[in-house]
Design an enzyme around this catalytic site. Sequence first.
Site, short mmCIF file in Angstrom:
data_model
loop_
_atom_site.label_atom_id
_atom_site.label_comp_id
_atom_site.label_asym_id
_atom_site.label_seq_id
_atom_site.Cartn_x
_atom_site.Cartn_y
_atom_site.Cartn_z
N LYS A 59 32.01 29.13 39.58
CA LYS A 59 31.25 29.92 40.55
C LYS A 59 30.92 29.12 41.81
O LYS A 59 30.93 29.66 42.91
CB LYS A 59 29.98 30.47 39.89
CG LYS A 59 30.27 31.56 38.88
CD LYS A 59 29.01 32.17 38.30
CE LYS A 59 29.34 33.29 37.33
NZ LYS A 59 28.13 33.93 36.75
N LYS A 140 38.88 36.43 33.48
CA LYS A 140 38.17 37.43 32.69
C LYS A 140 37.76 38.61 33.58
O LYS A 140 37.63 38.48 34.79
CB LYS A 140 36.92 36.83 32.04
CG LYS A 140 35.78 36.55 33.00
CD LYS A 140 34.48 36.28 32.23
CE LYS A 140 33.30 36.17 33.17
NZ LYS A 140 32.01 36.08 32.48
N LYS A 143 31.98 41.91 36.18
CA LYS A 143 31.30 42.93 36.99
C LYS A 143 31.03 42.45 38.41
O LYS A 143 30.79 43.25 39.30
CB LYS A 143 29.99 43.36 36.32
CG LYS A 143 28.98 42.26 36.11
CD LYS A 143 27.76 42.79 35.39
CE LYS A 143 26.72 41.69 35.14
NZ LYS A 143 27.21 40.65 34.23
#
Length: 274
Positions: A59, A140, A143
């Site tokens: 991230k 993956k 959302k």
Amino acid sequence: MALYSIRKARGCWRFTRALHKGAEAAPAPQVSEHTQLSWILTCMVRLPRLQHLHQWKAKTAKQKHDGTVGLLTYPVLQAADVLLYKSTHVPVGEDQVQHMELVQDLARGFNKKYGAFFPVPQAVLTSMRKVKSLRDPSAKMSKSDPDKLATVRITDSPDEIVRKFRKAVTDFTSEVTYDPARRGGVSNMVAIHSAVTGLPVEEVVRQSAGVDTARYKLVVADAVIEKFAPIKSEIERLKMDEGHLQKVLQAGSAKAKELAYPVCQEVKELVGFL
């Protein structure tokens, strides 16, 4: 980032309550013991331990290495969520296994320093350990993915689901096979199909013999729509009853507080705060 997540979560609580009926439907911000235990656990973990977590590295790389402390310590808050209720088994996806290892290490470290107190919880993996992105089978399904076509949501309309699967990445071979190493996109379709139908992967592939991948993506979309339909219907029904949802939230908060408060007090006594 963390503050944005809190504001976003506040707007999603009604939806969350609709999904999680029952006394457990209490958002952590209304039970302050979560953050209190999180701070105590944060004092027990070394900085490199958190910096080496895969999700932190991934991230922050996307954010050009501008990650916040809130993002860095979020796995510790997750650990507090688990340990505060002395959980023994936690259902997780494959991407959360590393975070569960942190939870286990924190439980062991606390027990070693202050005596046996927390159970060391075990991760429980489902048969489909990770759902892959429809647009990038190497990643993956998330959302938070900026590509709206990459993720299927329970609240998506049938037309949206069909559109996303139609645009899903596969390859130039028309046969439906399951080979994650060499055919990630098609294998992701097979894995999703298997998960929503409950059929073994081998049976899904057998039933798909003679179907080209373009047509097969629509078959998977139909299976997902069928699986989601009763869930969506129940969510919409619950969302219409705001009074009921408020009562569920209040009851859940009270129950969570009842369980969390004595554990947190014991922790404070053990570490010398009381």
